[in-house]
Each structure stands twice: as C-alpha cells, then as structure tokens.
Design an enzyme around this catalytic site. Structure first.
Site, PDB file in Angstrom:
ATOM      1  N   GLU A 102     -28.459 -30.752  55.518  1.00  0.00           N
ATOM      2  CA  GLU A 102     -27.328 -31.349  56.236  1.00  0.00           C
ATOM      3  C   GLU A 102     -26.269 -30.099  56.024  1.00  0.00           C
ATOM      4  O   GLU A 102     -25.541 -29.928  56.885  1.00  0.00           O
ATOM      5  CB  GLU A 102     -26.797 -32.609  55.514  1.00  0.00           C
ATOM      6  N   GLU A 115     -19.121 -44.741  49.770  1.00  0.00           N
ATOM      7  CA  GLU A 115     -18.656 -44.401  51.021  1.00  0.00           C
ATOM      8  C   GLU A 115     -18.695 -45.882  51.779  1.00  0.00           C
ATOM      9  O   GLU A 115     -19.042 -45.883  52.957  1.00  0.00           O
ATOM     10  CB  GLU A 115     -19.844 -43.350  51.739  1.00  0.00           C
ATOM     11  N   ASP A 146     -23.057 -33.311  46.433  1.00  0.00           N
ATOM     12  CA  ASP A 146     -23.529 -33.651  47.514  1.00  0.00           C
ATOM     13  C   ASP A 146     -24.359 -32.787  48.222  1.00  0.00           C
ATOM     14  O   ASP A 146     -23.981 -31.945  49.138  1.00  0.00           O
ATOM     15  CB  ASP A 146     -22.555 -34.235  48.589  1.00  0.00           C
TER      16      ASP A 146
HETATM   17  O1  GCW Z   1     -24.161 -36.333  52.234  1.00  0.00           O
HETATM   18  C1  GCW Z   1     -23.526 -37.560  52.628  1.00  0.00           C
HETATM   19  C2  GCW Z   1     -23.640 -37.593  53.832  1.00  0.00           C
HETATM   20  C3  GCW Z   1     -23.518 -38.834  54.231  1.00  0.00           C
HETATM   21  C4  GCW Z   1     -24.833 -39.735  53.496  1.00  0.00           C
HETATM   22  C5  GCW Z   1     -24.242 -39.822  52.016  1.00  0.00           C
HETATM   23  C6  GCW Z   1     -25.281 -40.385  51.218  1.00  0.00           C
HETATM   24  C7  GCW Z   1     -26.249 -41.417  54.354  1.00  0.00           C
HETATM   25  O2  GCW Z   1     -22.738 -36.875  54.441  1.00  0.00           O
HETATM   26  O3  GCW Z   1     -24.084 -38.971  55.789  1.00  0.00           O
HETATM   27  O4  GCW Z   1     -25.001 -41.146  53.848  1.00  0.00           O
HETATM   28  O5  GCW Z   1     -24.363 -38.186  51.702  1.00  0.00           O
HETATM   29  O6  GCW Z   1     -26.074 -39.524  50.483  1.00  0.00           O
HETATM   30  O7  GCW Z   1     -25.242 -41.764  50.966  1.00  0.00           O
END
Ligand code: GCW
Length: 748
Positions: free
Chosen positions: A423, A320, A395
């Site tokens: 989340e 990311e 995720d």
């Molecule tokens: O789930 C995603 C989240 C990001 C997060 C990323 C990760 C910290 O939306 O906000 O970043 O995973 O786990 O690195």
C-alpha cells in the site's frame, strides 16, 4: 551419378531448414516466448539438459499406496505434474519400489512401505516432513515422509523446489517443519468484488457464482499457498460487512473451504463486532450481554455446521470507525473474549487486531496508542486469542521501528501482521521486494529478555513458551492474470510464505530461490536480479521517506507524495502528513523522546536509551524519534538537510540503474514478462522522481536551505506538485480526497 542427386540435396537442405525452424521455436531464446506469469513459481518448464539428465535418474518411478486421501492425491498430482514438466517425461506410476530412482511418499498410516521404514518422524512435527535418500528393496529411493498428509504435501513441494533450484538430490537428509503454526493470508476482499488496498484487479472470490461454480483459480491459489506452507486464509476484508455471516454467504464460504481443504488451507472470516445488532436485530452488541453471547454462540455453531474445520475470526474493532467493545465501555480483551468463548468448543481462534487508535486527540502520539491500550490488558486474553500486531506502530510504512508491543505482553499470544500488498510502497507497479522488510521486522531485537529476544522469537513462541503461534500477511492477490499485478510482486507472496515457515531464512536466499523457480537458474540473470531485489526496498525508503520519516504519502490513495497534506477539517490529525513530519523552521522529525511524546519509553530500557539519544539512534530511524535542526550534524558529517536531499536522489538513481540492469537481461526472459517489468520500471522512475522533486520542493520551502552542490533543483514549483494529483487509484475507494473535483493539472 544420377540426375536425382541435386534434387535430394535440395530436399535434405529444406528438411534441415524446417527442423531448424521447429527446434528454434521449441527450444529457442526465451525472449521469443510469451508468458503472463499465471504459473507463478510453480512453472515446471523443462530444466536444462544436464539437470534433466542428472535428476531423471532420481525420478524414475513414483510410488503411491492405494486409497489416497484428497491431500495425498494433491501431493501425487503435484509430483507428477512437476516431474513431468521439469524432466520432460512422466515417472512410472507404481505401488512398490521396483527400480533405482523411486520416489516414495506418504505417512506411516497411508503407506505400508513408509511404515516399514520405521523412520523417526519426530523432527517433522505436525506439519513438517522428512526427505531422505534410502535403500528400499535394494533400490535407491527418495522418501518424502511425514506424520500427516499435509506434511507430505509440503514435502512434495519441498522436493520439487530442490529440482527447480537445481540442488543436488542424490544424498538427501532433510527435516523441515514450520516454526509458526498459523501462517495466514488476510484478504482485504470486499463482497462487492473490490479489494481494499488491492492492486491486482478484483477479488479472487467470485461470490455471485459460488457455491455452484468453483473456478480452477481457487485450486491454483491453494496450490500456490501450499507450496510455501501458507495454511490459512481470511477470505474477507477486516472492514467487514455482516452479510458474510448470513446463510447465503456461509454456503459460499463452505464451498471455497472445500476447495482449499485438501491443500491444508483453512478458512477464517472477518466479522463486524456489531453483527448481533445489524444481523441479529438485537439492541446491543455489548460483549457482557447474555443475548449477545448467545447470538455469537449460535452463529458460530451454524458456521461449524457448514465448515467443520473453520479457523476462526479476524477482528478489527474500535479502529477507523469500526464498531467494538469500547462502544459499550468494555475493554478490547472483553470484546475478544466474547468471540473466543463461542469458538473455543470448536477449536477456533480469534485474531484480535491491535491496530486500534482513537481518532481526534491532537496531543496524543498515534505511535503510542496501541501499546497504551493493550499493554495493561496483558494476561486478560483468553487462551484461543491472538493479538495481531502490525510490524510497526503506525501502519506498514516503508520503514518503521518494530512495534513496542512485541515483547511487552509476555502473557498474551502475539502474532505479527505484515502487509504483502505494498500500500505504501508503490502498489502495483513499483519493483519493491519486501523480503528485506520482512527480515528486518522478524530479526529486530526487542531486548525484553536480553539479547536475541527477536520479534521472530516472540511470535514463534520460543521466548515466552507459547503454543498458539501465528503470522499474517495482507494478501496481494487478485483477479489479475499474474495474480499479483506484476511479476515481481509475486516474490512478496512467496517471501511471506517462506519466512512464515522459517523466520530464520534470509531475504537473499528466498529471493534466489524465487528467481530460479520463476525465471531461470542462469547465473548471469540470477545474480543481478537478486541484487536488484535486495536493494529495492531501501531505494523506495530513500525516495519516499528517508531517515525515519513516515506517512508522507498522498491522502487517501497513499500513492505518490503528499508531504504538504495538513490536517483537514473533520479528519483526524494523524491522517495528515504534517502531523508526522513536524517540519518547521526549527527542523524536522517527530520528538518521541522524553521531551516529546515519550514513545521511546515503550521499548526496553536499553532501546529506549538508544532511540532516545540522537547520537546513538540509527540514522534510518532518526526522524521517527527526534525533531532535529535542519543543520544537525549527522554521523556522516553532513547536515540533516543535505543528507535528506541526497537520500531522495539516491533512491531515484537506484531506479535508473535498475532500469539499465534490467534492459540487459532480455536474453534470459520471455518477452512478455521482460516487457512488463521494463515498463513498470519506467513508471517507477517517474514515480521516484515525482517523490524526490515534490519532497525537496516542500521541505525546502520550510528549511530555506540551499541544495547541496551539484544537486539539481526540482523542475517545478511547490505549487505545481501540490496541485498535481491522481484522482483515482486502484484499491482506494472513491475519488482521492487530495484531488480537487475539477481543474486537475495535466501530469508532466
Ligand atoms: O493501512 C490502513 C489502510 C486501510 C486498512 C487499515 C487496516 C483495511 O489504509 O485501508 O483498512 O490500515 O489495517 O485496518
């Protein structure tokens, strides 16, 4: 008979009335009191009369040796505080056992009395404890003994938990030790005070006033962690800034470490891989460059001068947008090795995240990527590196299959990363107890060494004989008075710690413990609330992403439905929902079988065969692995479409029922916590309806199938749901990408 008698009677009556008022105020219905939840599960309010009477006999005196270490002082303080609160009177403080009902705590080193008992402390291991009822000097005593001071502290909390849950304590013979050695909370806290995906206010850490001001909250945080055996905290976000490594911030980190240390909580940090460039002004961060290696080595030495027991680094690299070794043509293992070597001489570790996916490629299946990147590197990671793997391959979705890396890297230390902060599960407000999700993640059988090769056994080291073992939970704590933004979110922090200590505990027993400690042991409350907790996660799966669907949330904020979110220009396709649902005229779901992405082949042959065959695949993962016709016949005899629609409705019904259940429980809980939970359940009902309606409207626009008989149609058009969005959501920086900047429809 004198004339004073009626006056006396009146006076007596008035006195009695006054006493009655005072008694009601003190002991009266819990509903009369207010409670903001700050004390978490460590409330220590007086127990019911019969339990107080019973336990008081076992807690007459507290026996401590002199010259206690800070950790043993913490144990003593907690025992005093707990016993005084629960039993209504402080135990006598002594340095010897002088009467029945003594509580003796310590290690053979700290306490001559404990040493004299010559207990076999092997079952306690390095961090565990024994709690035994023994006779000392002819008196009955409860002994809390361990090999280490922190073991005693855990034992003290363990003993208090027995009282808080109203367990018998007359004949104790308990040995408890953690199965996993590093039990860590990952704080996604930014240095500016915000928390990424944090739904409980601002960061706990008040960087600007550190190191001078040490908020009492830091100590209470440490107490809470120690009470459930959490022994590490990564203080800052994995999306890290290099500032954390500057002398200014390292002083602050050292001050926090000083507060957490007596409670057995070690401090770890996240660092950006590019720090040698951004902070060190080097030309490169290439892990094979000697200057880069020297820079990290010097930086790590500097950290250990400030924090001698520093735990190590948590790294997010090439993920990311974060920098990483791949920027220099190096592997993830070479990247991890750079830090591992710098840390090794100090006993530090690297937690290297496997949450790595390259953005941009349309043909790839995101679910395959971490495995494809890491599996070939098995055996190449240094001995003080753990590869930190999220529970599922995408995720933290409401439901995912377990990550195929578990079991697939027998020559690598693998650790599990869970997300406590919800989340994708309704964030602050939704009543979703994660115990069942954690339990499922731990108990999933990878089959890599035959039956029973569970994820728990991969990460506790028993399957492949590892010594370095770890588990992490993305923390849900913040500056909110209740720490977690809601009372029931506290249960997720609690469950993470308890399951990290013992992955064999069940979500149900952990829930029952927590309810008794947090509210009351009254069965009329405990039974329905535990039942609600246990059903809550499946309900959220039902109204959000049933049957193995995933990632259908609103873009960016991940709050609320967004099944229509299509790949946007300049955004990776796997940041959309349609990429995952693959909904089209032919059906629904992501084909990950041999005819599709073949992600099923990343699992053991037995599971690959099961997952790869729709008829054998569990219903709850069906659309994760298969693209099926809308008219596909499910095991239930219903079509896929009908089944999907009914799941959404079932989730909503659950929330409605939960509201009803909770509404009857006000007599057992103080007004403040009752109200907050009731109001949040009302928010959740709206949220669940929104999910159901929007999802059905969207998928029906593609399936063109009628709703099953008796199922109400969504009250609004798909266009309405698509246009509705929440522009700002706590924990998600900036304006929600799904929202147009103006002309936002008013929520219904
Ligand atoms: O789930 C995603 C989240 C990001 C997060 C990323 C990760 C910290 O939306 O906000 O970043 O995973 O786990 O690195």
């Amino acid at each position: 008979m004198t004339r004073r008698q009626p006056l006396d009677r009146l006076r007596r009556a008035l006195w009695m009335a006054l006493w009655l008022v005072i008694a009601v105020a003190l002991l009266g219905a819990p509903g009369a009191r207010a409670d903001d939840g700050y004390r978490l599960w460590l409330r220590y309010d007086p127990l019911e009369h019969q339990w107080r009477a019973r336990y008081s006999a076992a807690a007459a005196e507290l026996v401590a040796a002199s010259g206690l270490s800070p950790t043993l002082q913490a144990a003593q303080a907690e025992l005093l505080r707990g016993l005084t609160g629960l039993l209504g009177a402080a135990p006598r403080a002594t340095d010897d056992v002088t009467q029945d009902g003594a509580i003796l705590f310590g290690t053979p080193t700290s306490s001559p009395l404990v040493k004299g008992l010559a207990l076999d402390l092997r079952p306690a291991g390095r961090e565990g404890y024994l709690i035994r009822t023994l006779t000392i000097h002819g008196h009955r005593a409860t002994v809390i003994a361990a090999n280490t001071d922190v073991g005693v502290l855990y034992g003290a909390f363990g003993f208090l938990r027995l009282l808080q849950t109203r367990a018998p304590v007359d004949h104790l013979d308990i040995a408890s030790s953690p199965r996993i050695s590093r039990r860590v909370l990952d704080h996604w806290d930014n240095l500016d005070g915000s928390v990424e995906r944090g739904y409980a206010g601002d960061s706990l850490w008040k960087w600007e006033s550190l190191p001078e001001y040490l908020s009492p909250r830091y100590t209470d945080y440490a107490r809470a962690c120690a009470s459930i055996g959490i022994n590490g905290a990564v203080l800052n976000n994995v999306n890290a800034t290099p500032f954390i490594l500057t002398p200014l911030y390292l002083h602050k980190v050292a001050a926090l470490a000083g507060v957490l240390r007596p409670y057995g909580v070690r401090v770890y940090l996240s660092a950006p891989f590019s720090a040698p460039v951004t902070l060190g002004k080097l030309k490169t961060a290439d892990p094979l460059d000697p200057h880069v290696q020297a820079w990290w080595s010097a930086k790590v030495n500097e950290i250990y001068r400030e924090i001698p027991d520093f735990g190590g680094f948590l790294m997010k690299a090439n993920s990311e947008g974060q920098p990483g070794p791949e920027d220099y043509g190096r592997t993830q293992a070479q990247g991890a090795d750079l830090l591992a070597r710098a840390l090794a001489r100090h006993g530090g570790i690297v937690m290297w995240r496997a949450f790595v996916y390259s953005t941009g490629s349309h043909s790839e299946d995101r679910a395959r990527q971490a495995y494809d990147t890491f599996k070939p590197l098995d055996g190449e990671f240094a001995d003080n590196v753990l590869v930190q793997v999220k529970n599922g391959p995408i995720d933290f979705q409401p439901r995912e299959p377990f990550h195929p890396l578990f079991g697939a890297m027998p020559h690598t230390h693998l650790m599990l990363e869970l997300q406590v902060s919800k989340e994708y599960l309704g964030q602050r407000t939704s009543f979703v107890y994660l115990g069942p999700l954690f339990e499922e993640a731990l108990r999933d059988d990878t089959w890599t060494r035959g039956a029973g090769s569970t994820v728990a056994r991969v990460i506790d080291g028993s399957l492949y004989g590892e010594r370095l073992t770890a588990i992490a939970g993305v923390a849900n704590t913040g500056s909110s008075r209740s720490w977690c933004g809601s009372i029931f979110n506290q249960a997720n922090w609690y469950a993470f710690g308890r399951l990290a200590w013992d992955p064999d505990l069940s979500a149900a027993e952990v829930a029952a413990e927590w309810v008794k400690m947090t509210f009351t042991s009254d069965r009329r409350f405990v039974a329905p609330v535990v039942q609600m907790m246990l059903g809550s996660r499946e309900a959220a799966v039902d109204y959000m992403t049933p049957l193995g669907l995933a990632s259908q949330m609103a873009a960016g904020t991940h709050f609320g439905p967004g099944p229509w979110v299509a790949p946007a220009k300049g955004m990776p396709p796997d940041w959309s929902s349609t990429y995952y649902s693959r909904a089209d005229a032919s059906g629904l779901g992501f084909d990950r079988t041999a005819s599709g992405s073949n992600a099923t082949a990343q699992y053991s042959p037995r599971l690959a065969a099961q997952y790869g065959n729709a008829a054998a695949c569990p219903d709850n993962l069906l659309l994760w692995f298969h693209h099926l016709s809308w008219d596909y016949r499910m095991r239930s005899g219903r079509t896929l479409w009908d089944s999907l629609v009914l799941h959404y409705g079932r989730g909503v019904d659950w929330v409605r029922q939960a509201r009803k259940t909770w509404s009857k429980l006000s007599p057992y809980v103080d007004s403040q916590r009752y109200r907050l939970t009731a109001d949040f359940l009302a928010v959740q009902e709206k949220h669940a309806e929104w999910w159901r309606n929007a999802s059905i409207a969207y998928f029906q626009s593609i399936s063109h199938r009628p709703l099953p008989a008796g199922v109400p149609a969504p009250p609004d058009t798909l266009a309405h749901y698509e246009a509705f969005c929440i522009p700002y959501v706590e924990g998600s920086p900036g304006h929600s990408p799904g929202c147009p900047p103006a002309d936002i429809p008013v929520p219904r």
